[in-house]
Write a protein that holds these residues in place. Structure first.
Motif, mmCIF file in Angstrom:
data_model
loop_
_atom_site.group_PDB
_atom_site.id
_atom_site.type_symbol
_atom_site.label_atom_id
_atom_site.label_comp_id
_atom_site.label_asym_id
_atom_site.label_seq_id
_atom_site.Cartn_x
_atom_site.Cartn_y
_atom_site.Cartn_z
ATOM 1 N N HIS A 70 -12.237 -49.626 52.988
ATOM 2 C CA HIS A 70 -11.421 -48.797 53.889
ATOM 3 C C HIS A 70 -10.059 -49.459 54.139
ATOM 4 O O HIS A 70 -9.871 -50.198 55.112
ATOM 5 N N HIS A 72 -5.747 -48.553 53.973
ATOM 6 C CA HIS A 72 -4.649 -47.591 53.767
ATOM 7 C C HIS A 72 -3.461 -48.343 53.177
ATOM 8 O O HIS A 72 -2.858 -49.177 53.848
ATOM 9 N N LEU A 104 -4.984 -41.002 52.638
ATOM 10 C CA LEU A 104 -3.868 -40.515 53.455
ATOM 11 C C LEU A 104 -2.955 -41.644 53.900
ATOM 12 O O LEU A 104 -3.339 -42.809 53.880
ATOM 13 N N LYS A 157 -12.610 -38.494 51.857
ATOM 14 C CA LYS A 157 -12.559 -38.582 53.314
ATOM 15 C C LYS A 157 -11.972 -37.304 53.873
ATOM 16 O O LYS A 157 -11.046 -36.728 53.287
ATOM 17 N N PHE A 159 -11.037 -35.345 57.922
ATOM 18 C CA PHE A 159 -10.867 -35.524 59.372
ATOM 19 C C PHE A 159 -11.382 -34.299 60.117
ATOM 20 O O PHE A 159 -11.137 -33.167 59.681
ATOM 21 N N SER A 163 -5.090 -35.983 61.863
ATOM 22 C CA SER A 163 -5.133 -37.282 61.172
ATOM 23 C C SER A 163 -3.977 -38.195 61.565
ATOM 24 O O SER A 163 -3.998 -39.377 61.248
ATOM 25 N N HIS A 193 -13.994 -38.887 59.253
ATOM 26 C CA HIS A 193 -13.408 -39.418 60.485
ATOM 27 C C HIS A 193 -14.033 -38.572 61.586
ATOM 28 O O HIS A 193 -13.660 -37.411 61.776
ATOM 29 N N HIS A 248 -15.528 -45.867 60.265
ATOM 30 C CA HIS A 248 -15.155 -46.508 61.546
ATOM 31 C C HIS A 248 -15.913 -46.023 62.778
ATOM 32 O O HIS A 248 -15.315 -45.510 63.729
ATOM 33 N N CYS A 302 -6.138 -48.001 67.762
ATOM 34 C CA CYS A 302 -6.681 -47.366 66.563
ATOM 35 C C CYS A 302 -7.543 -46.213 67.041
ATOM 36 O O CYS A 302 -7.841 -46.091 68.227
ATOM 37 N N ALA A 303 -7.929 -45.373 66.090
ATOM 38 C CA ALA A 303 -8.769 -44.228 66.438
ATOM 39 C C ALA A 303 -9.986 -44.208 65.524
ATOM 40 O O ALA A 303 -9.821 -44.300 64.311
ATOM 41 N N ASP A 330 -10.508 -51.013 57.890
ATOM 42 C CA ASP A 330 -9.644 -49.897 58.276
ATOM 43 C C ASP A 330 -8.216 -50.394 58.512
ATOM 44 O O ASP A 330 -7.582 -50.070 59.514
ATOM 45 N N SER A 332 -4.755 -50.154 58.636
ATOM 46 C CA SER A 332 -3.856 -48.995 58.634
ATOM 47 C C SER A 332 -2.544 -49.353 59.324
ATOM 48 O O SER A 332 -2.339 -49.089 60.511
ATOM 49 N N TRP A 347 1.669 -45.436 66.877
ATOM 50 C CA TRP A 347 0.824 -45.156 65.712
ATOM 51 C C TRP A 347 -0.561 -45.781 65.935
ATOM 52 O O TRP A 347 -0.680 -46.916 66.415
ATOM 53 N N GLY A 348 -1.592 -45.009 65.546
ATOM 54 C CA GLY A 348 -2.957 -45.534 65.654
ATOM 55 C C GLY A 348 -3.389 -46.169 64.352
ATOM 56 O O GLY A 348 -3.490 -45.492 63.322
ATOM 57 N N GLY A 349 -3.627 -47.442 64.381
ATOM 58 C CA GLY A 349 -4.059 -48.143 63.166
ATOM 59 C C GLY A 349 -3.862 -49.628 63.361
ATOM 60 O O GLY A 349 -2.867 -50.049 63.954
HETATM 61 N N1 1AL Z 1 -3.922 -41.907 59.607
HETATM 62 C C1 1AL Z 1 -4.651 -43.049 59.650
HETATM 63 O O1 1AL Z 1 -4.432 -44.027 58.972
HETATM 64 N N2 1AL Z 1 -5.666 -43.064 60.461
HETATM 65 C C2 1AL Z 1 -6.491 -44.211 60.546
HETATM 66 N N3 1AL Z 1 -6.236 -44.714 61.808
HETATM 67 C C3 1AL Z 1 -6.984 -45.360 62.672
HETATM 68 N N4 1AL Z 1 -8.225 -45.637 62.364
HETATM 69 O O2 1AL Z 1 -6.538 -45.669 63.760
HETATM 70 C C4 1AL Z 1 -7.900 -43.717 60.285
HETATM 71 O O3 1AL Z 1 -8.590 -44.240 59.448
HETATM 72 O O4 1AL Z 1 -8.282 -42.711 60.920
#
Ligand code: 1AL
Ligand code: ZN
Ligand code: ZN
Length: 468
Positions: A70, A72, A104, A157, A159, A163, A193, A248, A302-303, A330, A332, A347-349
């Motif tokens: 996992h 990105h 993504l 994958k 969502f 996303s 997700h 995740h 993160c999410a 993960d 990201s 940003w979530g990651g």
């Molecule tokens: N667009 C993302 O990279 N999202 C990622 N972001 C996270 N986990 O915070 C994921 O895997 O969902």
């Protein structure tokens, strides 16, 4: 037999089942041919008619390279966030020998064969470790899924909630029906997700709370969102034979639901690994907890979110009870300006690919686990998820000699000068981690040694038309 064989020696050789003093024989194609105990090492050397190069790691543990399923990478399109060279060199330095790229955040996303080829062409010649690819399921691309499978994607994958990027829209039940239909009988896996918007009236109105406090963000994505998503997915499980994977997992509350769904599938005679119902959790959920996150520090965002200490301990328990199958990064990342102090807008990651192995070992060794836990959760599990179990993930004959000399007793401090990710922002700066990667080998070839990544990327793209 002619050609140069390599013999890797260690006083702590770690296979799936044992830790012992012995050696690993690797042929000129970089494949493991024998795993020997100490007595057999001497015998093998004496009897061997091959030219042998001996690589002796001494007291350093010899473990299988980590498979991080996992990651990105974001190239092309958002290469300022992360690229193949930087991500895979961080991986090599972190004892990872295979990463699997998420569909993504790069533009275009990996949702058609054409887009996969664009992505693979931008990676070609720039990868220090082997790279596999996930495809994406988005609205309206069900007719592309079979050709992506034929090209060699490890799975898909999707969502159930937005996303974070416009070009990767989340799916509805209707889209899922089409995707499951397209995947039926292929042996491929659909990864979710698993967060579904919770519109119940008892949800906290986070708009009135301080957006810099981590708690505000945490309350905006309660466990209920994960539970709702898993409930929807398990409803599908009774109607399809397709393998399903949950990426995740953050809320421990969903694990019993997955366990029940898996048991039902196994009882119905489903013969895929784990009944075709698998789940991963991430290093951040097993290493961090919400109460330690400082105000305004969205590098922890993160999410789904990092939850409380009690949840973290439950995840550990479920992992050790074999109710979670693997641990991944993960990774990201994004550029620094997107990680603003407002936790609702940032940003979530989380960026961490380089440190997954040591993060895991810091926690696992404190919990009295031995080195076999690394192989099980960081190598065998992810390899099996991706259908790479006959090539990657363990020290055994027939598999690629993806090997790591790892000092499990030494510690190091995470500082930004050692980080090889393109963007250095990570929640782990300043942390002391246990377990140092000394040398990493990909198919028997040295790719990282004592702080240096060896130039000339030797990684392969794990796609049918790109290998070799
Ligand atoms: N667009 C993302 O990279 N999202 C990622 N972001 C996270 N986990 O915070 C994921 O895997 O969902
Ligand atoms: Zn996700
Ligand atoms: Zn992700």
């Amino acid at each position: 037999m002619t050609g140069q064989y390599k013999l890797f020696l260690s006083k702590r050789l770690v296979t799936e089942k044992e830790i012992f003093s012995g050696g690993v024989v690797v042929n000129e194609s970089g494949v493991i041919t024998d795993v020997l105990n100490q007595n057999d090492v001497e015998k093998w050397i004496a009897e061997s008619k091959n030219k042998i190069e001996v690589i002796d790691g001494g007291e350093c543990a010899l473990i299988a390279g980590v498979v991080d399923s996992h990651v990105h990478v974001n190239e092309p399109g958002r290469t300022a966030w992360e690229g193949f060279r930087t991500a895979t060199s961080a991986a090599a330095a972190g004892g990872i020998t295979t990463i699997v790229d998420m569909p993504l955040n790069s533009i275009p996303p990996t949702t058609t064969l054409e887009n996969l080829n664009i992505k693979a062409n931008s990676a070609k010649g720039h990868v220090y470790v082997d790279v596999g690819f996930w495809g994406g399921v988005i609205v309206g691309n069900d007719s592309s899924l079979r050709e992506l499978i034929n090209a060699g994607v490890v799975g898909f994958k999707c969502f159930l909630c937005p996303s974070g990027v416009d070009e990767f829209p989340n799916v509805s039940c209707k889209d899922l029906e089409l995707a499951f239909k397209a995947l039926e009988g292929t042996g491929s896996v659909l990864a979710f997700h698993a967060e579904l918007e919770d519109d119940s009236s008892d949800k906290k109105d986070t708009k009135k709370q301080d957006p810099e406090e981590y708690k505000t963000y945490l309350e905006s994505r309660p466990p209920k969102m994960e539970i709702k998503a898993i409930t929807l997915i398990t409803d599908f499980l009774v109607k399809t034979n397709v393998r399903v994977h949950i990426v995740h997992v953050s809320s421990a509350a969903v694990v019993p639901l997955l366990d029940k769904a898996r048991a039902a599938r196994i009882a119905a005679g489903h013969d895929a690994w784990r009944g075709g119902v698998t789940a991963e959790t991430c290093h951040h959920y097993l290493s961090l907890s919400a109460d330690e996150i400082p105000r305004g520090h969205s590098e922890y965002k993160c999410a789904p979110p990092i939850r409380d200490l009690d949840n973290k301990e439950k995840l550990w328990k479920y992992l050790l009870d074999d109710k979670l199958d693997m641990v991944v990064s993960d990774h990201s990342p994004c550029t620094p300006e997107l990680k603003c102090s407002n936790n609702l807008e940032a940003w979530g990651g989380i960026s961490s690919v380089q440190f997954g192995l040591s993060l895991f070992w810091t926690q696992a060794s404190a919990r009295n686990l031995d080195l076999k836990s690394i192989t099980k959760y960081l190598s065998v599990g992810p390899a099996q998820l991706c259908g790479l179990q006959n090539r990657k993930g363990a020290i055994k004959p027939g598999l690629d000699a993806d090997l790591v000399f790892f000092d499990p007793d030494e510690s190091f401090v995470v500082t930004s000068d050692i980080i090889r990710h393109k963007n250095k922002l990570t929640p782990y700066i300043g942390r002391v981690l246990k377990g140092v990667v000394k040398k990493t080998y990909l198919r028997g070839q040295l790719i990282y040694a004592d702080g240096e990544v060896i130039e000339q990327p030797k990684g392969k793209l794990l796609l049918k038309s790109f290998e070799n």
